[in-house]
Design an enzyme around this catalytic site. Structure first.
Site, PDB file in Angstrom:
ATOM      1  CE  LYS A  74      -4.110   1.962   0.609  1.00 21.32           C
ATOM      2  NZ  LYS A  74      -3.801   2.851  -0.529  1.00 21.32           N
ATOM      3  CE  LYS A  98       4.037   6.869   6.218  1.00 23.12           C
ATOM      4  NZ  LYS A  98       3.781   7.750   5.056  1.00 23.12           N
ATOM      5  CE  LYS A 110       4.826   7.479  -1.518  1.00 22.96           C
ATOM      6  NZ  LYS A 110       4.276   7.857  -0.213  1.00 22.96           N
ATOM      7  CB  THR A 194      -2.155  13.150   5.365  1.00 18.88           C
ATOM      8  OG1 THR A 194      -2.527  12.155   4.407  1.00 18.88           O
ATOM      9  CG2 THR A 194      -0.703  12.976   5.732  1.00 18.88           C
ATOM     10  CG  ASN A 225      -4.028  16.331   0.462  1.00 21.23           C
ATOM     11  OD1 ASN A 225      -3.633  15.525   1.301  1.00 21.23           O
ATOM     12  ND2 ASN A 225      -5.315  16.536   0.255  1.00 21.23           N
ATOM     13  CB  SER A 353      -5.617   4.804   2.384  1.00 18.65           C
ATOM     14  OG  SER A 353      -5.417   5.926   1.568  1.00 18.65           O
TER      15      SER A 353
HETATM   16  N1  LIG Z   1      -1.137  13.009   0.303  1.00 17.02           N
HETATM   17  C1  LIG Z   1      -1.048  12.152   1.302  1.00 17.02           C
HETATM   18  O1  LIG Z   1      -2.031  11.510   1.700  1.00 17.02           O
HETATM   19  C2  LIG Z   1       0.249  11.943   2.006  1.00 17.02           C
HETATM   20  C3  LIG Z   1       1.359  12.704   1.742  1.00 17.02           C
HETATM   21  N2  LIG Z   1       2.480  12.527   2.480  1.00 17.02           N
HETATM   22  C4  LIG Z   1       3.660  13.330   2.247  1.00 17.02           C
HETATM   23  O2  LIG Z   1       3.373  14.703   2.480  1.00 17.02           O
HETATM   24  C5  LIG Z   1       4.212  15.527   1.655  1.00 17.02           C
HETATM   25  C6  LIG Z   1       3.350  16.476   0.855  1.00 17.02           C
HETATM   26  O3  LIG Z   1       2.467  15.702   0.036  1.00 17.02           O
HETATM   27  P1  LIG Z   1       1.099  16.293  -0.536  1.00 17.02           P
HETATM   28  O4  LIG Z   1       0.649  17.434   0.293  1.00 17.02           O
HETATM   29  O5  LIG Z   1       0.207  15.151  -0.772  1.00 17.02           O
HETATM   30  O6  LIG Z   1       1.601  16.815  -1.949  1.00 17.02           O
HETATM   31  P2  LIG Z   1       1.003  18.005  -2.832  1.00 17.02           P
HETATM   32  O7  LIG Z   1       1.468  17.740  -4.188  1.00 17.02           O
HETATM   33  O8  LIG Z   1      -0.437  18.175  -2.585  1.00 17.02           O
HETATM   34  O9  LIG Z   1       1.761  19.275  -2.229  1.00 17.02           O
HETATM   35  C7  LIG Z   1       3.141  19.400  -2.209  1.00 17.02           C
HETATM   36  C8  LIG Z   1       3.468  20.794  -1.688  1.00 17.02           C
HETATM   37  O10 LIG Z   1       4.880  20.919  -1.519  1.00 17.02           O
HETATM   38  C9  LIG Z   1       5.288  22.123  -2.128  1.00 17.02           C
HETATM   39  N3  LIG Z   1       6.672  22.031  -2.537  1.00 17.02           N
HETATM   40  C10 LIG Z   1       7.196  21.317  -3.561  1.00 17.02           C
HETATM   41  N4  LIG Z   1       8.510  21.520  -3.615  1.00 17.02           N
HETATM   42  C11 LIG Z   1       8.809  22.344  -2.582  1.00 17.02           C
HETATM   43  C12 LIG Z   1       9.997  22.922  -2.094  1.00 17.02           C
HETATM   44  N5  LIG Z   1      11.168  22.667  -2.698  1.00 17.02           N
HETATM   45  N6  LIG Z   1       9.927  23.695  -0.994  1.00 17.02           N
HETATM   46  C13 LIG Z   1       8.751  23.938  -0.402  1.00 17.02           C
HETATM   47  N7  LIG Z   1       7.605  23.441  -0.819  1.00 17.02           N
HETATM   48  C14 LIG Z   1       7.634  22.665  -1.886  1.00 17.02           C
HETATM   49  C15 LIG Z   1       4.353  22.309  -3.301  1.00 17.02           C
HETATM   50  O11 LIG Z   1       4.357  23.621  -3.772  1.00 17.02           O
HETATM   51  C16 LIG Z   1       3.047  21.897  -2.654  1.00 17.02           C
HETATM   52  O12 LIG Z   1       2.528  22.978  -1.913  1.00 17.02           O
HETATM   53  C17 LIG Z   1       5.056  14.542   0.845  1.00 17.02           C
HETATM   54  O13 LIG Z   1       6.254  14.301   1.516  1.00 17.02           O
HETATM   55  C18 LIG Z   1       4.199  13.287   0.826  1.00 17.02           C
HETATM   56  O14 LIG Z   1       4.955  12.120   0.589  1.00 17.02           O
HETATM   57  C19 LIG Z   1       2.530  11.647   3.518  1.00 17.02           C
HETATM   58  C20 LIG Z   1       1.462  10.873   3.816  1.00 17.02           C
HETATM   59  C21 LIG Z   1       0.265  10.894   3.032  1.00 17.02           C
HETATM   60  O1  LIG Z   2      -2.928   6.479   1.548  1.00 27.32           O
HETATM   61  C1  LIG Z   2      -2.090   5.643   1.267  1.00 27.32           C
HETATM   62  O2  LIG Z   2      -2.329   4.508   0.966  1.00 27.32           O
HETATM   63  C2  LIG Z   2      -0.619   5.990   1.320  1.00 27.32           C
HETATM   64  C3  LIG Z   2      -0.296   7.439   1.499  1.00 27.32           C
HETATM   65  C4  LIG Z   2       1.176   7.619   1.331  1.00 27.32           C
HETATM   66  O3  LIG Z   2       1.684   7.476   0.234  1.00 27.32           O
HETATM   67  C5  LIG Z   2       2.019   7.872   2.470  1.00 27.32           C
HETATM   68  O4  LIG Z   2       1.570   7.691   3.608  1.00 27.32           O
HETATM   69  O5  LIG Z   2       3.183   8.271   2.285  1.00 27.32           O
END
Ligand SMILES: NC(=O)C1=CN([C@@H]2O[C@H](COP(=O)(O)OP(=O)(O)OC[C@H]3O[C@@H](n4cnc5c(N)ncnc54)[C@H](O)[C@@H]3O)[C@@H](O)[C@H]2O)C=CC1
Ligand SMILES: O=C(O)CCC(=O)C(=O)O
Length: 421
Positions: A74, A98, A110, A194, A225, A353
């Site tokens: 996952k 995790k 992943k 998250t 997000n 999820s």
């Molecule tokens: N979406 C999810 O359910 C989950 C996400 N994560 C982690 O959370 C983090 C963010 O993911 P999301 O919010 O889903 O992605 P997203 O694509 O929605 O947002 C990413 C954000 O990071 C910013 N960003 C990109 N490069 C950057 C930089 N160099 N400096 C500062 N900001 C920068 C972007 O502008 C954007 O605001 C990642 O590390 C991801 O692996 C962890 C668990 C679950």
């Molecule tokens: O929602 C999921 O299955 C995984 C989310 C994710 O990629 C993460 O926790 O880094």
């Protein structure tokens, strides 16, 4: 007490170091490491996509299936120009850890595609998403490997992926991916999950340090997000979100920023950095602001040996995966900062999820209140187990989380006969 053998090795080697160290300290058979040091399977695909111009361009896609001893693989799929094999492998290993920490019955997986969605049209992104699923058809499935959103992927992309998989199978299989829109088997609460999980971790962590949510000074790096909803939930609960940033830079106001308006601004302008009130700051400046809680919610390797000595937060809640290098971790820990590690702090996403997948398999959907209250129970339970272990064994939270996760993975392997005592 610190982890041995971790330095300037890159995230994958650092993570392996932490896992190996945990196996040794727990007295688990060495063979556990042989199962965990590499993904069980790594698929690399070439995805040719027809661009709007009519030209065909190919993209490299990856799926790392790390370890399914506790359940199907996952984890999210990332669309980003800097995706690498090592990054995907590390991210898949973190998923195994995790899921073990929060005790959801999954293994780690992943995916990633090397692409820049900011330079692609919606139609091109759709064709790429469908192409990724067609390339991975043989190795994914609701009982095998269930993708989800990650950086620069979203519910719409998950809907296309679910549709592509369903078309290939000849019937709807909503359980193939999570993080989908509600109309195609998504779960209430997944979009914010998250961030909500992080919010619960902030609540638990500040209680341990005797801080209050009212007026709590929070700085958040990344406003996608995870970062944006974390900002909203914290601000709605009375915290003062003094700074936020995205890839375009950041914005700071000592009295707190209006998060709802920032969210609207981000949708309209594509960045928070041009918000008309407050002071513009860089991502680097954000990380070293005077604040109570720092939430890195963007990418890996943001807190390094260069900036860690200047970090002033009392608590770091790692919403992003891998935002802290091993060297920075050591420096921050020595400074007495309470670090809530990624494999605990951002687990709310995979927890909901899991709820979404369960709902899809049963075709019976829960209320938002049920989702959020079950998430709260899961996060509170995991935080308590990690915090208690950390106090009992006098180790930092990251080490406690790794040890609990590895113990569970090792127990699974011993029980299934993958390794012998
Ligand atoms: N979406 C999810 O359910 C989950 C996400 N994560 C982690 O959370 C983090 C963010 O993911 P999301 O919010 O889903 O992605 P997203 O694509 O929605 O947002 C990413 C954000 O990071 C910013 N960003 C990109 N490069 C950057 C930089 N160099 N400096 C500062 N900001 C920068 C972007 O502008 C954007 O605001 C990642 O590390 C991801 O692996 C962890 C668990 C679950
Ligand atoms: O929602 C999921 O299955 C995984 C989310 C994710 O990629 C993460 O926790 O880094």
């Amino acid at each position: 007490m610190k982890f041995k053998g971790v330095g300037k090795m890159g995230i994958l080697e650092e993570t392996k170091g932490l896992v190996e160290n945990s196996i040794q300290e727990l007295g688990l058979p060495k063979a556990v490491f042989e199962h965990l040091k590499e993904p069980q399977r790594l698929m690399i695909v070439n995805i040719p996509v027809r661009l709007d111009s009519g030209e065909v361009k190919s993209f490299i896609g990856y799926r790392a299936q790390h370890c399914n001893v506790l359940g199907p693989f996952k984890g999210g799929i990332r669309f980003h120009p800097q995706v690498t094999i090592d990054e995907v492998k590390a991210l898949s290993m973190w998923m195994s850890l995790k899921c073990a920490v929060v005790e959801v019955p999954y293994g780690g997986g992943k995916g990633g595609v090397v692409c820049n969605p900011k330079e692609m049209s919606e139609d091109e992104i759709e064709r790429l998403s469908r192409g990724y699923i067609r390339s991975m058809l043989k190795i994914i499935g609701p009982e095998q490997d269930i993708p989800a959103p990650d950086v620069y992927t979203n519910p719409q992309i998950m809907a296309w992926m679910a549709d592509e998989y369903s078309s290939a199978k000849g019937h709807n299989e909503w359980g193939i991916v999570t993080g989908k829109p509600l109309i195609v088997g998504g779960s209430l609460g997944r979009l914010e999950a998250t961030s909500r999980g992080c919010y619960f971790v902030v609540e638990d962590a500040i209680e341990k340090l005797g801080l209050s949510m009212q007026g709590l000074k929070v700085a958040i790096q990344g406003f996608g997000n995870v970062g944006s909803y974390a900002a909203k939930l914290l601000a709605d609960a009375g915290a003062k979100v003094i700074a936020v940033s995205d890839s375009g830079g950041g914005i700071y106001h000592e009295d707190g920023l209006p998060v709802d308006k920032l969210m609207e601004h981000k949708v309209k302008e594509g960045t928070v950095s041009s918000y008309p009130q407050g002071k513009r700051i860089s991502n680097e400046e954000l990380l070293i602001l005077e604040c109570d809680v720092l939430v890195p919610a963007a990418l890996e390797n943001q807190l390094t040996s260069n900036n860690a000595p200047n970090v002033k937060a009392k608590i770091i809640v790692e919403a992003a995966n891998g935002p802290t290098t091993a060297e920075a971790d050591s420096i921050l820990t020595d400074k007495g900062i309470l670090i809530c590690p990624d494999i605990l702090a951002n687990a709310g996403g995979v927890v909901v999820s899991y709820f979404e997948w369960v709902q899809d398999l049963e075709s019976f959907y829960w209320s938002e209140e049920q989702v959020n209250s079950r998430l709260q129970l899961k996060m509170a339970d995991a935080f308590r187990r990690v915090y208690d272990f950390c106090q009992r064994q006098e180790v930092p939270m990251r080490k406690a989380a790794y040890m609990l996760a590895v113990k569970r993975l090792g127990e699974g392997m011993l029980t299934r006969g993958w390794v012998k005592k």
